[in-house]
Motif scaffolding. Structure first.
Motif, short mmCIF file in Angstrom:
data_model
loop_
_atom_site.label_atom_id
_atom_site.label_comp_id
_atom_site.label_asym_id
_atom_site.label_seq_id
_atom_site.Cartn_x
_atom_site.Cartn_y
_atom_site.Cartn_z
N ASP A 5 -1.42 -1.25 -13.53
CA ASP A 5 -2.44 -0.56 -12.74
C ASP A 5 -3.37 -1.51 -11.98
OD1 ASP A 5 -1.47 1.86 -13.67
OD2 ASP A 5 -2.77 1.83 -15.42
N LEU A 6 -3.35 -2.78 -12.29
CA LEU A 6 -4.23 -3.73 -11.61
C LEU A 6 -3.57 -5.10 -11.62
CD1 LEU A 6 -6.98 -4.23 -10.23
CD2 LEU A 6 -7.86 -4.86 -12.51
N ILE A 7 -3.38 -5.67 -10.44
CA ILE A 7 -2.77 -6.99 -10.30
C ILE A 7 -3.69 -7.86 -9.46
CG2 ILE A 7 -0.79 -8.31 -9.45
CD1 ILE A 7 0.93 -5.83 -9.77
N LEU B 277 0.81 -1.22 0.00
CA LEU B 277 0.00 0.00 0.00
C LEU B 277 0.84 1.27 0.00
CD1 LEU B 277 -3.03 -0.79 2.34
CD2 LEU B 277 -3.05 -0.44 -0.13
N ASP B 278 2.15 1.15 0.19
CA ASP B 278 3.02 2.31 0.07
C ASP B 278 3.07 2.77 -1.39
OD1 ASP B 278 3.81 2.56 2.74
OD2 ASP B 278 5.34 1.02 2.51
N ASN B 279 3.37 4.05 -1.60
CA ASN B 279 3.52 4.59 -2.95
C ASN B 279 4.63 3.82 -3.68
OD1 ASN B 279 3.98 6.09 -5.25
ND2 ASN B 279 3.93 8.06 -4.21
N PRO B 280 4.32 3.16 -4.81
CA PRO B 280 5.33 2.35 -5.49
C PRO B 280 6.36 3.15 -6.28
CG PRO B 280 3.30 2.33 -6.75
CD PRO B 280 3.01 3.11 -5.48
N GLY B 281 6.19 4.47 -6.38
CA GLY B 281 7.15 5.27 -7.14
C GLY B 281 8.56 5.12 -6.62
N GLY B 282 9.50 4.71 -7.47
CA GLY B 282 10.88 4.50 -7.07
C GLY B 282 11.16 3.11 -6.55
N GLN C 148 -4.50 3.75 0.53
CA GLN C 148 -3.58 4.82 0.93
C GLN C 148 -3.66 5.95 -0.09
OE1 GLN C 148 0.21 4.01 2.75
NE2 GLN C 148 1.26 5.47 1.40
N VAL C 149 -3.74 7.17 0.43
CA VAL C 149 -3.86 8.37 -0.40
C VAL C 149 -2.81 9.38 0.07
CG1 VAL C 149 -5.39 10.25 -1.13
CG2 VAL C 149 -6.33 7.97 -0.69
N PRO C 150 -2.05 9.99 -0.84
CA PRO C 150 -1.03 10.96 -0.42
C PRO C 150 -1.64 12.24 0.12
CG PRO C 150 -1.22 10.96 -2.80
CD PRO C 150 -2.11 9.85 -2.31
N ILE C 151 -0.94 12.86 1.07
CA ILE C 151 -1.34 14.17 1.58
C ILE C 151 -0.37 15.22 1.08
CG2 ILE C 151 -1.79 15.52 3.66
CD1 ILE C 151 -2.38 12.90 5.11
N TYR D 91 -3.89 0.44 -8.68
CA TYR D 91 -3.26 1.77 -8.68
C TYR D 91 -4.10 2.67 -9.60
CZ TYR D 91 0.68 -1.15 -7.17
OH TYR D 91 1.49 -2.05 -6.51
N PRO D 92 -5.23 3.18 -9.12
CA PRO D 92 -6.14 3.93 -10.01
C PRO D 92 -5.54 5.24 -10.53
CG PRO D 92 -6.86 4.08 -7.72
CD PRO D 92 -5.76 3.07 -7.76
N VAL D 93 -4.83 5.97 -9.67
CA VAL D 93 -4.13 7.19 -10.06
C VAL D 93 -2.77 7.18 -9.38
CG1 VAL D 93 -6.25 8.54 -10.42
CG2 VAL D 93 -5.18 8.49 -8.17
N PRO D 94 -1.81 7.96 -9.85
CA PRO D 94 -0.48 7.95 -9.22
C PRO D 94 -0.54 8.23 -7.73
CG PRO D 94 -0.40 9.11 -11.32
CD PRO D 94 -1.85 8.81 -11.05
N ALA D 95 0.20 7.43 -6.97
CA ALA D 95 0.37 7.56 -5.52
C ALA D 95 -0.85 7.14 -4.71
CB ALA D 95 0.78 8.98 -5.13
N VAL D 96 -1.91 6.63 -5.36
CA VAL D 96 -3.07 6.11 -4.65
C VAL D 96 -3.12 4.60 -4.87
CG1 VAL D 96 -5.60 6.10 -4.52
CG2 VAL D 96 -4.36 8.25 -4.86
#
Length: 642
Positions: free
Chosen positions: A542-544, A451-456, A608-611, A576-581
């Motif tokens: 985007d979907l697994i 659920l963490d942001n997968p970026g990087g 999880q949603v970024p703030i 992963y519907p949108v980046p960082a969510v």
């Protein structure tokens, strides 16, 4: 283990002792003491000294006794400096390479010669042929930090790896494959890369050694054989800093360290080399407890002007997945048949395609077969020498088509590793469970969950280490241990017509069943568990979707008897519907087959949603069921990454 270039290029020096000019050594030692050279950052970096934890003083991380010329040189920098000065006035051979101190400890010698203005004509050794030839071969002009990304399907590579690339002044632009790689790794027997390797790596069971290799061999290993994307970062070092680093690499041949997977690892020891180049940065001092490659890259990125922009080299698997996504299902089917030699590359069905499409099909067929031939994990449809010959035949037919490749460069991920979230995570949340409200607190030193942001990070891969959860009852101030994940690893590797990887999960620690019952006094609310098994995954970026077959062992004083062995399975979706969510839904069931009677079933939904940067909102809803009770739990809170 492959022989290093050190051993090939070094020459054995003479062993005749020399006479020390009267009083000169003593004068140099006195000047060094007066200038406090032994306390300088430069000297401490060259000898790999670090502060003692529980009392004053220092000790060196080097385990090889011959590396120290003083009897107590491992713990006394001043004694070692004095002994090194004495060693410069001797031809006595030292260490496995049997070289005099003048030629063996080149970086040390140059530091002392410059700091004390030593007249080297008074020294008995004036030339080091082996070192000169080695430096001429390396011909260093620049250096880069290289990061092969995480490879969760191998427990020994689950955090990624770092190494240094030394580019030669004799090489032109775009020829980095002809450079040299400085690598630090555990000196484990060939083939030891499973869970046993991780255990011995965690407990210091292997020596750690530096090695120097042609860089193309490392690219072949990581990007081709292990299918790991590779990032590289140019380092802005002055000529003097680079020269000192390379001289120290020469000194590191045959030097043993104690290797620890979590802290004294490749990432930490590469920082120690950069501390030699720029001693005042004190890079290694930030990592007493654990050193994760991605974190150390961020530390370097935080130093103004040290690292240049990243460049990206995709793995063979990443390249092939990207290429096949651009083909229609029919074109993919043709390419697969060609790669398996079920259809000739110049068959009528292929010739009927337009030239651009025919070129694309043949390139994918060639890349697919080449991937199979290079991989240790995939069996080639046409193996061995016949496979190589057939791959060349596909390439020859492709070359006859007068068209450029329809595929451009594989696009680099939008977020590079140094820009991903920090690995230390702290969470504060409200918890509604068992009909009451409480406060939850979590701390996780490392590293990344689904659920963490997968970026990087590697998408679909998760590693949690020492993740501890606490609960506070506001009504009476009671604090209880909620759960503790000692280690949790999940690898979701999607399958398709081209790739058939096996996913897996393993999870161990302390947990409550149901987890809602943290404030009850039932004896079966907390116990040890070990759970995991193989699985399959499907989908795209985007979907697994995934499913696992599971085995589970529980040890708990509330069970009758105090243990249970179970089997079952789980299934879930990761979106992963949108980046960082991120969203994750999962359900599973375990039936106890030995020990205590009963079962355990669960269903969870998390988001999880970024703030703002390094802060996010996370919420989970879960239901659990056992033979004797069940529980509903809702968590909602904020987590921060450091």
């Amino acid at each position: 283990m492959a022989a290093t270039l050190f051993a090939v290029l070094s020459l054995v020096a003479g062993t005749v002792a020399a006479q020390v000019p009267g009083g000169e050594l003593q004068r140099l030692q006195a000047r060094a003491a007066s200038a406090h050279l032994a306390a300088t950052d430069e000297w401490h970096a060259l000898l790999h000294y670090e502060p003692n934890w529980l009392h004053g003083g220092v000790h060196s991380e080097v385990a090889s006794s011959w590396f120290f010329l003083a009897a107590d040189g491992r713990t006394d920098p001043a004694a070692e400096l004095g002994a090194t000065l004495a060693g410069l006035f001797s031809k006595r051979p030292i260490g496995p390479r049997q070289l005099p101190a003048y030629c063996l400890f080149v970086a040390r010698r140059k530091f002392l010669v410059k700091a004390l203005d030593i007249d080297t004509s008074h020294l008995p050794v004036h030339d080091c042929p082996g070192y000169r030839r080695w430096r001429a071969l390396i011909a260093p002009s620049s250096a880069s930090l290289v990061f092969p990304t995480a490879f969760p399907n191998s427990p020994s590579s689950m955090f990624g790896h770092t190494l240094l690339r030394i580019d030669s002044s004799r090489k032109g632009p775009g020829t980095e494959l002809l450079s040299y790689a400085v690598n630090f790794a555990a000196a484990a027997p060939q083939g030891k890369r499973g869970l046993g390797f991780v255990w011995k790596g965690l407990t210091g069971g292997y020596p750690g050694v530096f090695g120097l290799f042609p860089y193309y061999k490392k690219v072949k290993q990581y990007a081709w054989i292990e299918n790991r994307d590779v990032w590289s970062y140019p380092l802005n070092l002055t000529r003097a800093q680079l020269s000192r680093l390379v001289d120290h690499v020469w000194e590191m041949d045959h030097v043993h360290f104690v290797y620890y997977f979590l802290n004294k690892n490749c990432a930490y020891q590469l920082l120690s080399l950069l501390d030699v180049a720029r001693p005042h940065l004190h890079l290694t001092r930030q990592y007493n407890w654990y050193a994760i490659p991605s974190d150390t890259i961020r530390s370097l990125a935080d130093v103004p002007g040290l690292m240049g922009p990243a460049t990206y080299r995709p793995s063979m698997e990443t390249t092939l997945r990207w290429e096949t996504e651009q083909l229609s299902p029919a074109a993919q089917a043709l390419a697969r048949r060609i790669s398996r030699r079920e259809l000739a590359p110049d068959a009528p069905a292929v010739q009927a395609l337009k030239p651009e499409r025919r070129a694309a099909v043949l390139e994918v067929a060639y890349d697919a077969l080449n991937y199979q031939l290079s991989s240790k994990e995939v069996k080639a449809a046409v193996p061995g020498r016949s496979g190589r010959d057939y791959a060349n035949h596909i390439l020859a037919v492709r070359a006859s088509i007068p068209r450029r490749s329809p595929f451009g460069r594989v696009p680099a991920p939008k977020i590079s590793p140094e820009d991903g979230h920090r690995s230390l995570r702290v969470n504060a949340s409200g918890v509604y469970a068992d009909g009451r409200f409480s406060l939850g607190f979590r701390i996780r030193p490392a590293y990344h969950d689904l659920l963490d942001n997968p970026g990087g990070y590697t998408r679909g891969a998760a590693i949690d280490f020492a993740d501890i959860g606490l609960r506070l009852d506001p009504s009476d101030g009671r604090v209880r241990l909620d759960d503790m994940r000692l280690l949790s690893i999940t690898s979701l590797s999607p399958r398709n017509a081209w790739f058939k990887p096996v996913s897996f999960t393993v999870d161990t620690g302390l947990r409550r069943r149901p987890s809602a019952h943290v404030f009850t006094d039932a004896r079966n609310d907390l116990g040890y568990y070990l759970q995991g098994g193989p699985g399959l995954a499907w989908g795209g970026r985007d979907l697994i979707g995934y499913t696992f077959g599971l085995m589970s062992f529980d040890a708990n004083p509330g069970l009758q008897p105090a243990w249970a062995l179970g089997a079952g399975g789980s299934a879930g979706l990761l979106a992963y519907p949108v980046p960082a969510v991120q969203f994750k839904a999962e359900a599973g069931w375990l039936q106890y087959a030995a020990g205590a009677d009963g079962h355990y079933g669960w269903a969870t939904l998390g988001a999880q949603v970024p703030i703002v940067n390094n802060f996010a909102f996370r919420s989970t809803v879960g239901y659990e069921n056992t033979r004797i009770s069940d529980g509903l739990r809702v968590d909602f809170g904020i987590q921060a990454y450091f």
